[in-house]
Design a protein around this motif. Sequence first.
Motif, PDB file in Angstrom:
ATOM      1  N   SER A 189       0.823  -1.214   0.000  1.00  0.00           N
ATOM      2  CA  SER A 189       0.000   0.000   0.000  1.00  0.00           C
ATOM      3  C   SER A 189       0.854   1.259   0.000  1.00  0.00           C
ATOM      4  CB  SER A 189      -0.917   0.019   1.233  1.00  0.00           C
ATOM      5  OG  SER A 189      -1.865  -1.016   1.172  1.00  0.00           O
ATOM      6  N   THR A 190       0.275   2.312  -0.557  1.00  0.00           N
ATOM      7  CA  THR A 190       0.889   3.636  -0.541  1.00  0.00           C
ATOM      8  C   THR A 190       0.065   4.537   0.364  1.00  0.00           C
ATOM      9  OG1 THR A 190       1.688   3.377  -2.818  1.00  0.00           O
ATOM     10  CG2 THR A 190       1.568   5.626  -1.940  1.00  0.00           C
ATOM     11  N   VAL A 191       0.728   5.140   1.366  1.00  0.00           N
ATOM     12  CA  VAL A 191       0.038   5.966   2.347  1.00  0.00           C
ATOM     13  C   VAL A 191       0.670   7.355   2.363  1.00  0.00           C
ATOM     14  CG1 VAL A 191      -0.702   6.190   4.745  1.00  0.00           C
ATOM     15  CG2 VAL A 191      -0.377   3.904   3.744  1.00  0.00           C
ATOM     16  N   VAL A 192      -0.150   8.382   2.175  1.00  0.00           N
ATOM     17  CA  VAL A 192       0.305   9.770   2.256  1.00  0.00           C
ATOM     18  C   VAL A 192       0.049  10.281   3.672  1.00  0.00           C
ATOM     19  CG1 VAL A 192       0.013  12.115   1.357  1.00  0.00           C
ATOM     20  CG2 VAL A 192      -0.206  10.150  -0.185  1.00  0.00           C
ATOM     21  N   ILE A 193       1.038  10.949   4.252  1.00  0.00           N
ATOM     22  CA  ILE A 193       0.919  11.479   5.620  1.00  0.00           C
ATOM     23  C   ILE A 193       1.307  12.954   5.601  1.00  0.00           C
ATOM     24  CG2 ILE A 193       1.632  11.249   8.025  1.00  0.00           C
ATOM     25  CD1 ILE A 193       2.651   8.413   7.283  1.00  0.00           C
ATOM     26  N   THR A 194       0.385  13.838   5.960  1.00  0.00           N
ATOM     27  CA  THR A 194       0.742  15.251   6.117  1.00  0.00           C
ATOM     28  C   THR A 194       1.194  15.481   7.557  1.00  0.00           C
ATOM     29  OG1 THR A 194      -1.491  16.006   6.726  1.00  0.00           O
ATOM     30  CG2 THR A 194      -0.963  15.874   4.376  1.00  0.00           C
TER      31      THR A 194
ATOM     32  N   ARG B 276       6.107  -2.080   8.530  1.00  0.00           N
ATOM     33  CA  ARG B 276       5.223  -3.079   7.915  1.00  0.00           C
ATOM     34  C   ARG B 276       5.378  -3.125   6.405  1.00  0.00           C
ATOM     35  NH1 ARG B 276       3.085  -1.057  12.627  1.00  0.00           N
ATOM     36  NH2 ARG B 276       1.860  -2.524  13.917  1.00  0.00           N
ATOM     37  N   GLY B 277       6.383  -2.430   5.887  1.00  0.00           N
ATOM     38  CA  GLY B 277       6.705  -2.518   4.470  1.00  0.00           C
ATOM     39  C   GLY B 277       5.935  -1.609   3.558  1.00  0.00           C
ATOM     40  N   ALA B 278       5.165  -0.659   4.104  1.00  0.00           N
ATOM     41  CA  ALA B 278       4.361   0.231   3.267  1.00  0.00           C
ATOM     42  C   ALA B 278       5.239   1.272   2.575  1.00  0.00           C
ATOM     43  CB  ALA B 278       3.301   0.922   4.114  1.00  0.00           C
ATOM     44  N   ALA B 279       4.708   1.830   1.494  1.00  0.00           N
ATOM     45  CA  ALA B 279       5.310   2.995   0.850  1.00  0.00           C
ATOM     46  C   ALA B 279       4.681   4.227   1.478  1.00  0.00           C
ATOM     47  CB  ALA B 279       5.055   2.967  -0.648  1.00  0.00           C
ATOM     48  N   VAL B 280       5.490   5.078   2.078  1.00  0.00           N
ATOM     49  CA  VAL B 280       4.974   6.262   2.749  1.00  0.00           C
ATOM     50  C   VAL B 280       5.412   7.511   1.988  1.00  0.00           C
ATOM     51  CG1 VAL B 280       4.752   5.250   5.033  1.00  0.00           C
ATOM     52  CG2 VAL B 280       6.946   6.211   4.340  1.00  0.00           C
ATOM     53  N   VAL B 281       4.465   8.401   1.777  1.00  0.00           N
ATOM     54  CA  VAL B 281       4.735   9.676   1.132  1.00  0.00           C
ATOM     55  C   VAL B 281       4.606  10.741   2.203  1.00  0.00           C
ATOM     56  CG1 VAL B 281       4.106  11.261  -0.715  1.00  0.00           C
ATOM     57  CG2 VAL B 281       3.830   8.786  -1.031  1.00  0.00           C
ATOM     58  N   LEU B 282       5.699  11.412   2.510  1.00  0.00           N
ATOM     59  CA  LEU B 282       5.799  12.289   3.668  1.00  0.00           C
ATOM     60  C   LEU B 282       5.672  13.743   3.245  1.00  0.00           C
ATOM     61  CD1 LEU B 282       8.932  10.493   5.142  1.00  0.00           C
ATOM     62  CD2 LEU B 282       6.523   9.986   5.620  1.00  0.00           C
ATOM     63  N   ALA B 283       4.729  14.452   3.857  1.00  0.00           N
ATOM     64  CA  ALA B 283       4.476  15.839   3.498  1.00  0.00           C
ATOM     65  C   ALA B 283       4.553  16.732   4.727  1.00  0.00           C
ATOM     66  CB  ALA B 283       3.103  15.972   2.848  1.00  0.00           C
TER      67      ALA B 283
ATOM     68  N   GLY C 284      10.685   0.197   4.794  1.00  0.00           N
ATOM     69  CA  GLY C 284       9.653   0.748   3.927  1.00  0.00           C
ATOM     70  C   GLY C 284      10.240   1.488   2.747  1.00  0.00           C
ATOM     71  N   ARG C 285       9.366   1.924   1.877  1.00  0.00           N
ATOM     72  CA  ARG C 285       9.739   2.824   0.785  1.00  0.00           C
ATOM     73  C   ARG C 285       9.237   4.209   1.159  1.00  0.00           C
ATOM     74  NH1 ARG C 285       6.117  -0.055  -3.134  1.00  0.00           N
ATOM     75  NH2 ARG C 285       5.242  -0.713  -1.120  1.00  0.00           N
ATOM     76  N   ALA C 286       9.970   5.252   0.769  1.00  0.00           N
ATOM     77  CA  ALA C 286       9.607   6.585   1.242  1.00  0.00           C
ATOM     78  C   ALA C 286       9.886   7.638   0.181  1.00  0.00           C
ATOM     79  CB  ALA C 286      10.358   6.919   2.521  1.00  0.00           C
ATOM     80  N   LEU C 287       9.004   8.629   0.138  1.00  0.00           N
ATOM     81  CA  LEU C 287       9.152   9.782  -0.743  1.00  0.00           C
ATOM     82  C   LEU C 287       8.840  11.022   0.080  1.00  0.00           C
ATOM     83  CD1 LEU C 287       9.446  11.072  -3.609  1.00  0.00           C
ATOM     84  CD2 LEU C 287       6.952  10.757  -3.842  1.00  0.00           C
TER      85      LEU C 287
ATOM     86  N   ALA D 100       2.737  11.334  -5.345  1.00  0.00           N
ATOM     87  CA  ALA D 100       2.587  10.026  -4.699  1.00  0.00           C
ATOM     88  C   ALA D 100       2.118   8.976  -5.693  1.00  0.00           C
ATOM     89  CB  ALA D 100       1.597  10.130  -3.537  1.00  0.00           C
ATOM     90  N   ALA D 101       1.074   9.306  -6.462  1.00  0.00           N
ATOM     91  CA  ALA D 101       0.543   8.359  -7.437  1.00  0.00           C
ATOM     92  C   ALA D 101       1.544   8.107  -8.556  1.00  0.00           C
ATOM     93  CB  ALA D 101      -0.774   8.884  -8.005  1.00  0.00           C
ATOM     94  N   GLY D 102       2.276   9.135  -8.951  1.00  0.00           N
ATOM     95  CA  GLY D 102       3.264   8.966 -10.005  1.00  0.00           C
ATOM     96  C   GLY D 102       4.428   8.096  -9.591  1.00  0.00           C
TER      97      GLY D 102
END
Length: 342
Positions: free
Chosen positions: A21-26, A43-50, A69-72, A91-93
């Motif tokens: 899963s990809t989760v965006v967090i502000t 837990r191995g999620a992809a997290v997009v950090l804002a 995890g994976r992180a952006l 995030a989607a890209g």
Amino acid sequence: MTRLRRGYRAGMPLTRSLDDSTVVITGASSGIGTATAYALARRGAAVVLAARSEPALRQVAQRCRELGGRALAVPTDVTDLESVQRLADRAAGEFGRIDAWVNNAAVSAVGLFDEIPVAEFRRVLEVNLLGAVHGFKAALPHLGAAGGGVLVNNASVLAEVAMPYQSAYNATKHGIRGLADTVRQELRVTGRGQISICTVLPASIDTPFFRHAANHSGRELMPPPPIYPPEVVAETIVRLLRRPRREAYAGGAARLLGLQWRLAPALVERGLGWYAHRTQFGPGARVDTSGNVYHADAQGRRDGGWNGRRGQLVRMTAAFGLAAAGTAVGTMAAIRRSRLER
């Protein structure tokens, strides 16, 4: 047939496992946002950090990768709708879709209502409430395109109760709760129930939040006990992603306060006002400051240094005190109802 706990609905969780899963967090550059990012990364999620602070975001992103995890990291101003929409597109890209979104960014201005500058009050509204609105606007199309997902709002127990010296923050958190309830209804009646809208109601949490807040009280700020570690909220959010529900408390004191407020709102309003007036401030004097209301100062820290070695003792003592107060509230409410029925 699987028995569901009260507050849950079938067919609402993530459509994929967390490690896919990809989760965006502000608000991910400190406190609850950082703790949530770490919990998901483990837990191995992809997290997009804002957040506004790019150096802090990069520090958190690196730690997320170390945890598996994976992180952006995407520097974002949640008060700007275009900035939040760019966050969603990035995030989607990067990861192909968005499965969950956590509205967590928040600031506060502490002081008596008539002493908080109007410009700061407006800014708190823009960050906390309008920032959540922008999160909804950006996230919902992507969650729908992914076939469903979960949007979590970090609202605070102050979305249900109130505390003096926090008028702007209280107003925004009540607004977020109402916004979540309304959008949830709209999704359901328009056939989009595959998107879950959840609200978290944490108690006082050990984060840098109080150190970063604008302060017009003239005194040192501190969170009223009992104070819980940010991981309590992070794990609550993880559970909501797996098994969504309308609302979830984080920290036993939050649940107890909510119950007391519903039983005897006028009495608890007075009692909580007295309690917060005496526990929200430390002994030191402070000059007026706008804190991080206008400018970012996050450093990637999860905690605010409030707990120390006495944290568990303080939580237990305060919890016993609140429980005793709750018993008194319930008894007085019952006596009042009995008298009215005579």
